[in-house]
Design a protein around this motif. Sequence first.
Motif, PDB file in Angstrom:
ATOM      1  N   ARG A   8       0.865  -1.288  -0.105  1.00  0.00           N
ATOM      2  CA  ARG A   8       0.011  -0.128  -0.102  1.00  0.00           C
ATOM      3  C   ARG A   8       0.737   1.401   0.013  1.00  0.00           C
ATOM      4  N   TYR A   9       2.039   0.970   0.755  1.00  0.00           N
ATOM      5  CA  TYR A   9       2.760   2.432   0.807  1.00  0.00           C
ATOM      6  C   TYR A   9       3.460   2.503  -0.629  1.00  0.00           C
ATOM      7  N   LYS A  10       4.029   1.485  -1.268  1.00  0.00           N
ATOM      8  CA  LYS A  10       4.687   1.633  -2.335  1.00  0.00           C
ATOM      9  C   LYS A  10       3.678   2.243  -3.619  1.00  0.00           C
ATOM     10  N   GLU A  11       2.417   1.763  -3.318  1.00  0.00           N
ATOM     11  CA  GLU A  11       1.497   2.213  -4.499  1.00  0.00           C
ATOM     12  C   GLU A  11       1.093   3.595  -4.209  1.00  0.00           C
ATOM     13  N   THR A  12       1.209   4.095  -3.120  1.00  0.00           N
ATOM     14  CA  THR A  12       0.910   5.557  -2.831  1.00  0.00           C
ATOM     15  C   THR A  12       2.006   6.698  -2.659  1.00  0.00           C
TER      16      THR A  12
END
Length: 291
Positions: free
Chosen positions: A98-102
């Motif tokens: 999720r952090y890599k996507e955002t």
Amino acid sequence: MRFVVVTGMSGGGKSTAIHMLEDAGFYCVDNLPVFLIEKFAELVAVPDNGISKVVLGIDARAGQKFEEVAGIIDTLKERGLPIEVLYMDASDEVLIKRYKETRRVHPMNVNDIGNRIEDGIAKERAVLTEVKKRADYVIDSSKLLTRELREELDRIFVRNEEYNSLMVTVLSFGFKYGIPSDADLVFDVRFLPNPFYIDDLKHQTGNDKPVQDYVKSFPECGQFLDKLTDMLEFLIPGYIKEGKYQLVVAIGCTGGQHRSVTIANELYNRLKAGDGKFGIKLLHRDVKQAR
């Protein structure tokens, strides 16, 4: 009055949960500094202030004395405030994704952006340890769809039904596509005759009645389901007692389209008809693979 503190891992779904509770009629305040929590609680607890349902979101941000939150929760409970703690969680793998996507910086790394996401997650888990111990509800959002989270929150905070701490996922799959990496229990149903080799059934799936009827026509199928259901009904209370939040029961056949789907459907129906002390959902990973 109902006073709900929403906290948990960054990326675990806190903001989404707060927005959903706001839609359900709760007065919501997010990201309140730790030193203002007690004063805020005193103000909203004043009788006849027109506020009967409150949600307070608290983040474990760098620079905050979050270690004080557990003590504050204890103090407020001792004063008689009907405080409930909702802890939103997710697996490390899901949080990293999720952090890599955002492309956001993890809140625990804002003072040292050179740290890896994994470092921030590990630090946050340590900081949140005592608060998690005080949680009345722990929801792992790793595999939850938005509508499933909304349904769970609605059940707990709107319909006031009993909280299910364990979410059981019955998952069908095909061994030819690999065993699911998140499976806790794996069962192989390739010992049953394969409908794939029957022309009229080959292009159908375990979601179709003709395939279901064929697979369930063999005595071994019913015997297997009886023994599997009995074992899971024995195991699940133990998992709940030990604080497990997610249990993935994977049922596999060759292609994940006939036998495993049929068995998974039947197992889901049997478990769903139980005492309701755990949540349950059904997934078919490979049922849409080309046949």
